[in-house]
Structures are given as structure tokens and as C-alpha cells.
Scaffold this motif. Structure first.
Motif, PDB file in Angstrom:
ATOM      1  N   GLU A  46      64.006  80.974  34.901  1.00 31.54           N
ATOM      2  CA  GLU A  46      63.966  81.562  33.560  1.00 31.54           C
ATOM      3  C   GLU A  46      65.021  80.838  32.736  1.00 31.54           C
ATOM      4  O   GLU A  46      66.165  81.275  32.627  1.00 31.54           O
ATOM      5  CB  GLU A  46      64.209  83.058  33.631  1.00 31.54           C
ATOM      6  CG  GLU A  46      63.079  83.790  34.330  1.00 31.54           C
ATOM      7  CD  GLU A  46      63.265  85.295  34.307  1.00 31.54           C
ATOM      8  OE1 GLU A  46      63.541  85.838  33.219  1.00 31.54           O
ATOM      9  OE2 GLU A  46      63.146  85.902  35.379  1.00 31.54           O
ATOM     10  N   TYR A  48      65.772  80.397  29.670  1.00 31.49           N
ATOM     11  CA  TYR A  48      66.482  81.015  28.553  1.00 31.49           C
ATOM     12  C   TYR A  48      67.556  81.988  29.003  1.00 31.49           C
ATOM     13  O   TYR A  48      68.307  82.505  28.195  1.00 31.49           O
ATOM     14  CB  TYR A  48      65.506  81.716  27.616  1.00 31.49           C
ATOM     15  CG  TYR A  48      64.470  80.776  27.039  1.00 31.49           C
ATOM     16  CD1 TYR A  48      64.851  79.601  26.411  1.00 31.49           C
ATOM     17  CD2 TYR A  48      63.121  81.046  27.145  1.00 31.49           C
ATOM     18  CE1 TYR A  48      63.914  78.726  25.890  1.00 31.49           C
ATOM     19  CE2 TYR A  48      62.170  80.176  26.631  1.00 31.49           C
ATOM     20  CZ  TYR A  48      62.578  79.028  26.001  1.00 31.49           C
ATOM     21  OH  TYR A  48      61.650  78.170  25.490  1.00 31.49           O
ATOM     22  N   LYS A  49      67.668  82.238  30.283  1.00 31.87           N
ATOM     23  CA  LYS A  49      68.716  83.117  30.808  1.00 31.87           C
ATOM     24  C   LYS A  49      70.006  82.335  31.071  1.00 31.87           C
ATOM     25  O   LYS A  49      71.016  82.903  31.442  1.00 31.87           O
ATOM     26  CB  LYS A  49      68.265  83.789  32.112  1.00 31.87           C
ATOM     27  CG  LYS A  49      66.976  84.557  32.005  1.00 31.87           C
ATOM     28  CD  LYS A  49      67.154  85.862  31.284  1.00 31.87           C
ATOM     29  CE  LYS A  49      65.862  86.659  31.351  1.00 31.87           C
ATOM     30  NZ  LYS A  49      65.546  87.349  30.163  1.00 31.87           N
ATOM     31  N   PHE A  50      69.962  81.004  30.883  1.00 29.12           N
ATOM     32  CA  PHE A  50      71.110  80.162  31.214  1.00 29.12           C
ATOM     33  C   PHE A  50      71.623  79.404  29.999  1.00 29.12           C
ATOM     34  O   PHE A  50      70.863  79.046  29.104  1.00 29.12           O
ATOM     35  CB  PHE A  50      70.731  79.158  32.306  1.00 29.12           C
ATOM     36  CG  PHE A  50      70.308  79.805  33.581  1.00 29.12           C
ATOM     37  CD1 PHE A  50      71.242  80.279  34.487  1.00 29.12           C
ATOM     38  CD2 PHE A  50      68.961  79.967  33.881  1.00 29.12           C
ATOM     39  CE1 PHE A  50      70.857  80.897  35.663  1.00 29.12           C
ATOM     40  CE2 PHE A  50      68.558  80.578  35.052  1.00 29.12           C
ATOM     41  CZ  PHE A  50      69.513  81.049  35.943  1.00 29.12           C
ATOM     42  N   ASP A  51      72.915  79.165  29.996  1.00 27.10           N
ATOM     43  CA  ASP A  51      73.528  78.309  28.983  1.00 27.10           C
ATOM     44  C   ASP A  51      73.288  76.856  29.386  1.00 27.10           C
ATOM     45  O   ASP A  51      73.054  76.563  30.555  1.00 27.10           O
ATOM     46  CB  ASP A  51      75.032  78.600  28.907  1.00 27.10           C
ATOM     47  CG  ASP A  51      75.310  80.020  28.415  1.00 27.10           C
ATOM     48  OD1 ASP A  51      74.629  80.459  27.472  1.00 27.10           O
ATOM     49  OD2 ASP A  51      76.207  80.679  28.969  1.00 27.10           O
ATOM     50  N   GLU A  54      74.851  75.243  32.488  1.00 28.31           N
ATOM     51  CA  GLU A  54      74.458  75.780  33.788  1.00 28.31           C
ATOM     52  C   GLU A  54      73.177  75.128  34.336  1.00 28.31           C
ATOM     53  O   GLU A  54      72.888  75.249  35.525  1.00 28.31           O
ATOM     54  CB  GLU A  54      74.231  77.294  33.695  1.00 28.31           C
ATOM     55  CG  GLU A  54      75.472  78.073  33.321  1.00 28.31           C
ATOM     56  CD  GLU A  54      75.174  79.543  33.095  1.00 28.31           C
ATOM     57  OE1 GLU A  54      75.723  80.359  33.856  1.00 28.31           O
ATOM     58  OE2 GLU A  54      74.390  79.853  32.177  1.00 28.31           O
ATOM     59  N   SER A  70      59.232  77.354  33.174  1.00 24.63           N
ATOM     60  CA  SER A  70      59.878  78.593  32.749  1.00 24.63           C
ATOM     61  C   SER A  70      58.840  79.550  32.175  1.00 24.63           C
ATOM     62  O   SER A  70      58.082  79.183  31.278  1.00 24.63           O
ATOM     63  CB  SER A  70      60.931  78.288  31.676  1.00 24.63           C
ATOM     64  OG  SER A  70      61.618  79.459  31.317  1.00 24.63           O
ATOM     65  N   ARG A  84      64.884  83.806  23.289  1.00 25.01           N
ATOM     66  CA  ARG A  84      65.619  82.640  23.773  1.00 25.01           C
ATOM     67  C   ARG A  84      67.116  82.899  23.837  1.00 25.01           C
ATOM     68  O   ARG A  84      67.920  81.977  23.792  1.00 25.01           O
ATOM     69  CB  ARG A  84      65.335  81.442  22.878  1.00 25.01           C
ATOM     70  CG  ARG A  84      63.873  81.012  22.884  1.00 25.01           C
ATOM     71  CD  ARG A  84      63.698  79.744  22.058  1.00 25.01           C
ATOM     72  NE  ARG A  84      62.323  79.326  22.034  1.00 25.01           N
ATOM     73  CZ  ARG A  84      61.676  79.011  20.923  1.00 25.01           C
ATOM     74  NH1 ARG A  84      62.274  79.064  19.762  1.00 25.01           N
ATOM     75  NH2 ARG A  84      60.420  78.618  20.982  1.00 25.01           N
ATOM     76  N   THR A  86      70.720  83.813  25.436  1.00 27.99           N
ATOM     77  CA  THR A  86      71.445  83.695  26.708  1.00 27.99           C
ATOM     78  C   THR A  86      72.670  84.596  26.609  1.00 27.99           C
ATOM     79  O   THR A  86      72.862  85.291  25.619  1.00 27.99           O
ATOM     80  CB  THR A  86      71.901  82.244  26.965  1.00 27.99           C
ATOM     81  OG1 THR A  86      72.952  81.918  26.056  1.00 27.99           O
ATOM     82  CG2 THR A  86      70.762  81.266  26.828  1.00 27.99           C
ATOM     83  N   TYR A  90      72.060  81.298  21.864  1.00 31.78           N
ATOM     84  CA  TYR A  90      70.602  81.286  21.926  1.00 31.78           C
ATOM     85  C   TYR A  90      70.074  79.880  21.709  1.00 31.78           C
ATOM     86  O   TYR A  90      70.747  79.013  21.157  1.00 31.78           O
ATOM     87  CB  TYR A  90      70.004  82.247  20.896  1.00 31.78           C
ATOM     88  CG  TYR A  90      70.296  81.890  19.458  1.00 31.78           C
ATOM     89  CD1 TYR A  90      69.388  81.153  18.715  1.00 31.78           C
ATOM     90  CD2 TYR A  90      71.478  82.289  18.839  1.00 31.78           C
ATOM     91  CE1 TYR A  90      69.641  80.814  17.403  1.00 31.78           C
ATOM     92  CE2 TYR A  90      71.746  81.958  17.521  1.00 31.78           C
ATOM     93  CZ  TYR A  90      70.833  81.216  16.814  1.00 31.78           C
ATOM     94  OH  TYR A  90      71.090  80.870  15.519  1.00 31.78           O
ATOM     95  N   TRP A  91      68.868  79.646  22.199  1.00 33.66           N
ATOM     96  CA  TRP A  91      68.154  78.391  22.024  1.00 33.66           C
ATOM     97  C   TRP A  91      67.313  78.511  20.759  1.00 33.66           C
ATOM     98  O   TRP A  91      66.527  79.437  20.619  1.00 33.66           O
ATOM     99  CB  TRP A  91      67.243  78.122  23.215  1.00 33.66           C
ATOM    100  CG  TRP A  91      67.988  77.849  24.482  1.00 33.66           C
ATOM    101  CD1 TRP A  91      68.327  78.748  25.438  1.00 33.66           C
ATOM    102  CD2 TRP A  91      68.481  76.594  24.921  1.00 33.66           C
ATOM    103  NE1 TRP A  91      69.001  78.124  26.455  1.00 33.66           N
ATOM    104  CE2 TRP A  91      69.111  76.794  26.157  1.00 33.66           C
ATOM    105  CE3 TRP A  91      68.452  75.301  24.386  1.00 33.66           C
ATOM    106  CZ2 TRP A  91      69.705  75.764  26.869  1.00 33.66           C
ATOM    107  CZ3 TRP A  91      69.039  74.275  25.102  1.00 33.66           C
ATOM    108  CH2 TRP A  91      69.655  74.512  26.323  1.00 33.66           C
ATOM    109  N   PHE A 115      71.034  74.446  21.272  1.00 31.58           N
ATOM    110  CA  PHE A 115      71.757  75.645  21.657  1.00 31.58           C
ATOM    111  C   PHE A 115      72.807  75.948  20.616  1.00 31.58           C
ATOM    112  O   PHE A 115      73.512  75.106  20.165  1.00 31.58           O
ATOM    113  CB  PHE A 115      72.435  75.438  23.027  1.00 31.58           C
ATOM    114  CG  PHE A 115      73.052  76.692  23.555  1.00 31.58           C
ATOM    115  CD1 PHE A 115      72.269  77.700  24.066  1.00 31.58           C
ATOM    116  CD2 PHE A 115      74.423  76.865  23.530  1.00 31.58           C
ATOM    117  CE1 PHE A 115      72.830  78.859  24.566  1.00 31.58           C
ATOM    118  CE2 PHE A 115      75.001  78.024  24.024  1.00 31.58           C
ATOM    119  CZ  PHE A 115      74.207  79.023  24.542  1.00 31.58           C
TER     120      PHE A 115
END
Length: 115
Positions: A46, A48-51, A54, A70, A84, A86, A90-91, A115
Motif C-alpha cells: 500500500e 500511499y501508507k509510506f513516506d 521508506e 498498489s 494519498r 501518509t 501526502y502524495w 510528496f
């Protein structure tokens, strides 16, 4: 299995530089039909759950460019806006979307995110 082990299973000199058409027509299409890749090279996370910082450790392969499958997450249950966000930002979609074609057939779109 760690990233080093997977990369070492590939032949010397192996490079993964698929075109946008190849990503959609072979990898993404097979993923949607539950057909496994012959080599584990694109993990499903997933995203969008990560910066951004990461993501390299989540990749199966690559040094400067990484690929991920994803699932889509929606901001609202009955809406069309993607979620989107995090933990620390956000993206955001930026620029003009690029149409992807296979021959004369429209098969997808490429979005640039910042980002």
C-alpha cells in the motif's frame, strides 16, 4: 527473503527497464488476473501508507528506480478521490497525465506524483 538474495538469483547484468506499455500489458494485466511473475520483481504494498524515504527498503529490486503494485484507496467511501495521505504528508498528482497505448489501443494513464 531479503532484497540481496532476490537480486543475486537474477543473472549477472540483469536490468529491469520496462516501458510503460510493458508494465501495463504484461506485469499489471497479469497481476489483475492473478498470474504470478516468473521472477519476484514487483512487490504489492500500500504505497500511499509510506513516506518516500521508506520506499527503497520495500522494493524487491532496483537502485534508483523502483516498481510496486498498489491497491487503490479512496478518500471517501462513495467518492472517486484517491486517498494519498501518509503519516507525515501526502502524495499529490502533478503535471499532465500521459496516455499509454499498445499499438493504437489506449491501455492506461501515467500520473506523476510529488510528496
Amino acid at each position: 527473503m531479503d532484497r540481496g538474495k532476490k537480486s543475486s538469483d537474477l543473472p549477472p547484468g540483469f536490468r529491469f527497464h520496462p516501458t510503460d506499455e510493458e508494465l501495463i500489458m504484461f506485469y499489471l494485466r497479469n497481476q489483475t488476473m492473478l498470474i504470478p511473475c516468473p521472477v519476484s520483481i514487483i512487490p504489492e504494498i500500500e504505497i500511499y501508507k509510506f513516506d518516500p524515504w521508506e520506499l527503497p527498503e520495500k522494493a524487491e529490486f532496483g537502485e534508483k528506480e523502483w516498481y510496486f503494485f498498489s491497491p487503490r484507496d479512496w478518500k471517501y467511501l462513495n467518492g472517486l478521490r484517491p486517498n494519498r495521505a501518509t503519516g507525515s504528508g501526502y502524495w499529490k498528482a502533478t503535471g499532465t497525465d500521459k496516455a499509454i497505448h499498445s499499438g493504437s489501443e489506449y491501455v492506461g494513464v501515467k500520473k506523476a506524483l510529488v510528496f
